[in-house]
Write a protein that holds these residues in place. Structure first.
Motif, short mmCIF file in Angstrom:
data_model
loop_
_atom_site.label_atom_id
_atom_site.label_comp_id
_atom_site.label_asym_id
_atom_site.label_seq_id
_atom_site.Cartn_x
_atom_site.Cartn_y
_atom_site.Cartn_z
N HIS A 1 0.82 -1.60 -0.15
CA HIS A 1 0.12 -0.10 -0.27
C HIS A 1 0.90 1.39 0.10
O HIS A 1 0.38 2.20 -0.80
CB HIS A 1 -1.22 0.06 1.35
N GLN A 2 1.95 0.90 0.41
CA GLN A 2 3.02 2.34 0.25
C GLN A 2 2.49 3.68 0.87
O GLN A 2 2.14 4.98 0.66
CB GLN A 2 3.39 2.68 -1.02
N PRO A 3 2.11 3.30 2.37
CA PRO A 3 1.60 4.35 3.31
C PRO A 3 2.52 5.26 3.56
O PRO A 3 3.93 4.95 3.42
CB PRO A 3 1.09 3.45 4.81
N GLY A 4 2.01 6.24 4.18
CA GLY A 4 2.82 7.65 4.41
C GLY A 4 3.50 7.55 6.44
O GLY A 4 4.02 7.52 6.47
N VAL A 5 2.43 6.28 6.89
CA VAL A 5 2.72 6.05 8.27
C VAL A 5 2.30 4.51 8.67
O VAL A 5 1.49 4.31 7.80
CB VAL A 5 1.68 7.20 8.82
N ILE A 6 2.85 4.29 9.43
CA ILE A 6 2.22 2.72 9.84
C ILE A 6 2.19 2.64 11.29
O ILE A 6 2.93 3.79 12.17
CB ILE A 6 2.89 1.10 9.57
N GLY A 7 0.91 2.72 11.97
CA GLY A 7 0.43 2.41 13.50
C GLY A 7 0.85 1.33 14.08
O GLY A 7 0.72 -0.09 13.64
N MET A 8 1.47 0.92 15.07
CA MET A 8 1.64 -0.29 15.66
C MET A 8 0.90 0.15 17.56
O MET A 8 1.26 1.38 17.66
CB MET A 8 2.71 -0.57 16.05
N SER A 9 -0.27 -0.96 17.45
CA SER A 9 -0.51 -0.44 18.92
C SER A 9 -0.16 -1.61 19.84
O SER A 9 0.37 -2.97 19.29
CB SER A 9 -2.39 -0.88 19.04
N ALA A 10 -0.08 -1.48 21.01
CA ALA A 10 0.52 -2.84 22.36
C ALA A 10 -0.51 -2.61 23.20
O ALA A 10 0.02 -2.14 23.58
CB ALA A 10 1.78 -3.13 22.43
N LEU A 11 -0.90 -3.06 24.42
CA LEU A 11 -1.52 -3.22 25.25
C LEU A 11 -1.10 -4.11 26.76
O LEU A 11 -1.47 -4.00 27.52
CB LEU A 11 -3.18 -3.36 25.26
N LEU A 12 -0.17 -4.94 26.03
CA LEU A 12 1.08 -5.47 26.92
C LEU A 12 2.12 -5.07 27.22
O LEU A 12 2.23 -4.84 26.36
CB LEU A 12 0.98 -7.57 26.24
N VAL B 1 8.60 5.44 5.12
CA VAL B 1 7.08 5.42 5.91
C VAL B 1 7.63 6.04 7.48
O VAL B 1 8.44 5.44 8.01
CB VAL B 1 6.71 4.33 6.48
N LYS B 2 7.18 6.68 7.69
CA LYS B 2 7.00 7.76 9.28
C LYS B 2 6.00 6.09 10.25
O LYS B 2 4.86 5.02 10.16
CB LYS B 2 5.43 9.01 9.73
N VAL B 3 7.16 5.76 11.62
CA VAL B 3 6.38 4.66 12.34
C VAL B 3 5.69 5.18 13.63
O VAL B 3 6.73 6.29 14.52
CB VAL B 3 7.17 3.73 12.75
N ILE B 4 4.87 4.67 13.55
CA ILE B 4 3.78 5.66 15.15
C ILE B 4 3.55 4.17 16.08
O ILE B 4 2.82 3.51 15.49
CB ILE B 4 2.98 6.85 15.66
N ILE B 5 3.58 4.66 17.44
CA ILE B 5 2.94 3.47 18.50
C ILE B 5 1.89 4.43 19.19
O ILE B 5 2.23 5.10 19.30
CB ILE B 5 4.52 2.98 19.27
N GLY B 6 1.60 3.24 20.22
CA GLY B 6 0.48 3.81 20.81
C GLY B 6 -0.21 2.28 21.94
O GLY B 6 0.11 1.01 20.95
N GLY B 7 -0.99 2.52 22.38
CA GLY B 7 -1.18 1.56 23.13
C GLY B 7 -0.59 2.01 24.72
O GLY B 7 -0.39 2.67 24.73
#
Ligand code: B12
Lengths: 211, 492
Positions: free
Chosen positions: A139-150, A173-179
């Motif tokens: 998909h050649q995204p501008g951003v990938i977002g990863m989520s983790a709750l553990l 690609v920019k990498v963003i994370i959250g959780g």
């Protein structure tokens, strides 16, 4: 230029799906430029929604109703425009990392991004580095977002970043994370480009990174 | 001769031996249960475990890919087949927690991502030494009836965090333990360690001091991880707490009744699995039920609805005669403050009045993300007050004391009466709540509740000596931890 836009925006803000549909239809019937309908009718409404959510005047379910109304309008206009002309704030691939099944937060982020105008590719839960890589290639995204709750699965975020490096895609690609267990410190530590504590600020973060 | 009241002729006299709270009538409970039965028969649940699918199919469910639909009669059979009472011992084999009727026991919560250090005040990742501290505090506090790990420890092999935390608890308290594990391998380690303490697997099964703990993914979705643990526990004849985290507006409709329906339905899926594996295996339903805050999107641990829904779910559990795992003593606050105190107190009171058997999370701050031993210490005090309220008002001749009232007469005082002597110790007296007069309070350093709580917590950690276990037991536990380490190292 038509006089539907103000009312269109208002109907997005109040989440009236049917009204948005009929106004969009009328604007199309009146011969308005489809891109104008999006940029002057639909998006301004959604921007107000975003701002009101942030200031605590609107709640999540209301935002999602507005997003649904916006999407209904988009669906009517889209077939009339060349794909490359469809206004999109950018593409984001999002998923919950390997070993982790928590997806409520991730889905909320994804809905909020969509309502802020992003095209979101949701790769689901328990997504290993390969799955993210695959999606980036496809998909050649501008951003990938990863989520983790553990706390145990958040460590897997680094693996994805490493794999992107190995594949020479990290700069693309920019990498963003959250959780819940994620912090800015952790983002810095693993070399992510950004962290956001909630769905509202995730959209701002993407905007900042893609500017 | 004085005439005592009990000599009157009397009929149909009813007593409230304790205060009464019944959030739902039996008819309402039946209605909610029927709703859950209808959901499971009509909508079904998504099951992501081959083994579970096989068990459900054999048991007479309709299996369509991953979707399992449950005939109501099967669920009703499972409800009857599960024991209405489970007795949990302490680690010395003394039967201590009678999970039956409306007996109430409080304890802390598991697996937080952060902990607040009671010495430095820092919010940081939990270490194994934090679970050691937690176990000591649990061991020392009289109103905390069982242990949970109070945080996922981060300074050990990540996939054995659960095994290490269990070891830390075994070494520092003799209270019963409710424990979560990553997977079946770790569950086996945990059972093996517990068997060492109990004196063999059979002794552990006869007199369990542990309850295993598993969480399904509402709405109506059960991961292999979750349901396989319920099956594992039933196979090994160890009781399990099976609890969905159901929150209104997020993974359930925004109405309280529908949220209860989802929570009941998801618990029943685990119940049926366990009963099909072993009829009569110990099952405790849960658990965490509240609302989603529609601004911040947290699952609220301080909401009024947490108490409302938990009491509702407890009523349904009681109606089904299944022991109940409920929630209280927790908060959305990030620091030891007034919000923490009021949210913890409300939820402890309502959960107590609801008659839930196990009430957990008396250590949860920041919507469950952070644990605090100070909160646990404060909760211990709150639970003391609530237990006093739960004692109710005794109404009999001795307690009516009409003779004493007659003797003292108008305008007198009761301070020097034998009757007062005999009963004033029934007043609840506190250790942390401050009731000194102003000067006395000032002389003791003008301390706030927060300061007193901190001091008490630190004092326990520094000075409390839990009764140690025999050396050979500790060695065998260590050997099991080493075995687990070797196994995980091989997996790499
Ligand atoms: C609901 C829940 C579950 C549900 C999940 C259902 C589902 N479909 O997602 C179920 C019951 C399945 C579950 C299971 C487990 N859970 Co759970 N769960 C929770 C709970 C209560 C709420 C999570 C949630 O959905 N919050 C609401 C959403 C909206 O918020 P959010 O996820 O934080 O997302 C927001 C932000 O973080 C951010 N965000 C999220 N992702 C991303 C991504 C990007 C890119 C960005 C920018 C931002 C962003 O934006 C979101 C929206 O505002 C938390 C407690 C908590 N306080 O978080 C525990 C919690 C996360 N769970 C925990 C644990 C341990 C588990 C289990 C291991 C069992 C157990 N002992 O509880 C299993 C693990 C299963 C697995 N392999 O993943 C622990 C984690 C502790 C740790 N040390 O890691 C927590 C903290 C509870 C606790 N204190 O024990 N859980």
């Amino acid at each position: 230029m038509s006089n539907y836009y103000e009312e269109l925006s208002q109907s997005i803000i109040s989440g009236q799906l049917d009204r948005v549909k009929s106004l969009t239809q009328q604007a199309i019937g009146a011969g308005d430029n489809p891109v104008d309908i999006i940029n002057q009718g639909l998006i301004p409404g959604m921007s107000v929604v975003g701002a009101r959510f942030k200031s605590g005047q609107m709640y999540v379910p209301e935002v999602l109703m507005s997003a649904r109304a916006m999407d209904a309008g988009m669906q009517l206009v889209k077939p009339l425009i060349l794909t490359e002309d469809i206004p999109s704030a950018g593409k984001v691939v999002i998923g919950t990392v390997k070993g982790d099944l928590h997806d409520i937060g991730k889905n909320l982020v994804s809905m909020m991004l969509e309502s802020a105008g992003y095209t979101v590719i949701n790769v689901g839960v328990d997504a290993g580095p390969e799955k993210f890589l695959q999606a980036v290639k496809e998909h050649q995204p501008g951003v990938i977002g990863m989520s983790a709750l553990l706390t145990t699965t958040m460590l897997a975020m680094k693996d994805t970043i490493e794999l992107l490096k190995e594949e020479g895609l990290r700069d693309k690609v920019k990498v963003i994370i959250g959780g819940a267990p994620i912090s800015q410190d952790f983002a810095d530590e693993i070399g992510a480009d950004g962290f956001a504590p909630d769905a509202g600020s995730a959209a701002d973060l993407c905007k900042k990174l893609l500017a | 001769m004085t005439l005592s009241k009990s000599q009157y002729v009397r009929a149909n006299y009813q007593v409230n031996a304790t205060p009464q709270l019944k959030m739902l009538s039996d008819d309402q409970c039946e209605n909610i249960l029927n709703g859950a039965l209808e959901v499971l028969e009509r909508t079904g649940a998504e099951i992501h475990s081959e083994e579970a699918l096989e068990i459900f199919k054999k048991g007479g469910c309709w299996v369509d890919g991953n979707i399992v639909r449950f005939p109501s009669h099967l669920i009703e059979w499972a409800i009857r087949s599960a024991p209405s009472r489970i007795v949990i011992s302490n680690q010395k084999g003394e039967r201590t927690l009678f999970l039956e009727g409306q007996n109430v026991y409080y304890g802390p919560g598991p697996t937080n991502t952060y902990t607040i250090d009671p010495f430095t005040g820092e919010r940081r990742r939990p270490r194994k030494s934090d679970t050691v501290r937690a176990a000591k505090v649990i061991d020392a506090l009289p109103n905390i009836s069982y242990a949970m790990d109070c945080g996922t420890v981060m300074d050990v092999t990540p996939t054995l965090s659960d095994v290490h935390a269990f070891q830390a608890m075994l070494e520092n308290t003799n209270k019963p333990i409710i424990h979560w594990g990553f997977g079946i391998d770790q569950y086996q380690d945990i059972i093996d360690m517990a068997a060492v303490v109990a004196g063999g697997l059979e002794a552990l099964q006869k007199n369990p001091f542990i309850l295993l703990y598993s969480e399904s993914s509402p709405p109506l979705r059960h991961s292999a991880e979750a349901i396989d643990k319920a099956i594992f526990a039933a196979k090994n004849n160890i009781p399990i707490v099976y609890t969905p985290c159901t929150f209104a507006g997020g993974v359930a409709p925004a109405t309280m009744a529908a949220t209860l329906v989802i929570a009941v339905a998801d618990s029943l899926v685990g119940l049926v699995a366990g009963q099909l594996v072993r009829k009569g295996s110990g099952f405790v339903m849960g658990g965490l039920i509240s609302t989603m805050d529609m601004s911040s999107t947290i699952l609220s641990y301080g909401a009024a609805e947490l108490s409302l829904l938990s009491a509702g779910l407890t009523a349904v559990a009681r109606y089904m005669k299944i022991p109940m795992f409920s929630t209280g003593g927790c908060t959305d606050s990030k620091v030891i403050d007034t919000q923490m105190g009021l949210e913890a107190a409300f939820s402890i009171l309502v959960a107590g009045l609801s008659g839930a058997n196990l009430i957990h999370d008396c250590s949860y701050m920041e919507y469950g993300a952070t644990s605090s031993l100070e909160l646990m210490t404060m909760d211990d005090e709150i639970i003391g007050m609530v237990k006093r309220i739960l004692e109710g008002v005794k109404v009999d001749d001795e307690h009516l004391a009409l003779d004493v009232i007659n003797k003292v007469g108008p305008g007198g005082h009761y301070l020097a009466e034998d009757h007062t002597m005999a009963h004033f110790r029934e007043f609840w007296s506190s250790s942390l709540i401050n009731r000194l007069r102003y000067d006395g309070w000032k002389a003791e350093g003008s301390k706030t509740m927060g300061q007193r709580v901190k001091e008490k917590t630190q004092d326990i950690i520094n000075n409390h000596k839990p009764e140690p276990k025999p050396d050979h037991v500790l060695r065998e536990i260590q050997a099991i931890v080493d075995r687990a380490e070797a196994r995980e190292a091989n997996k790499q």
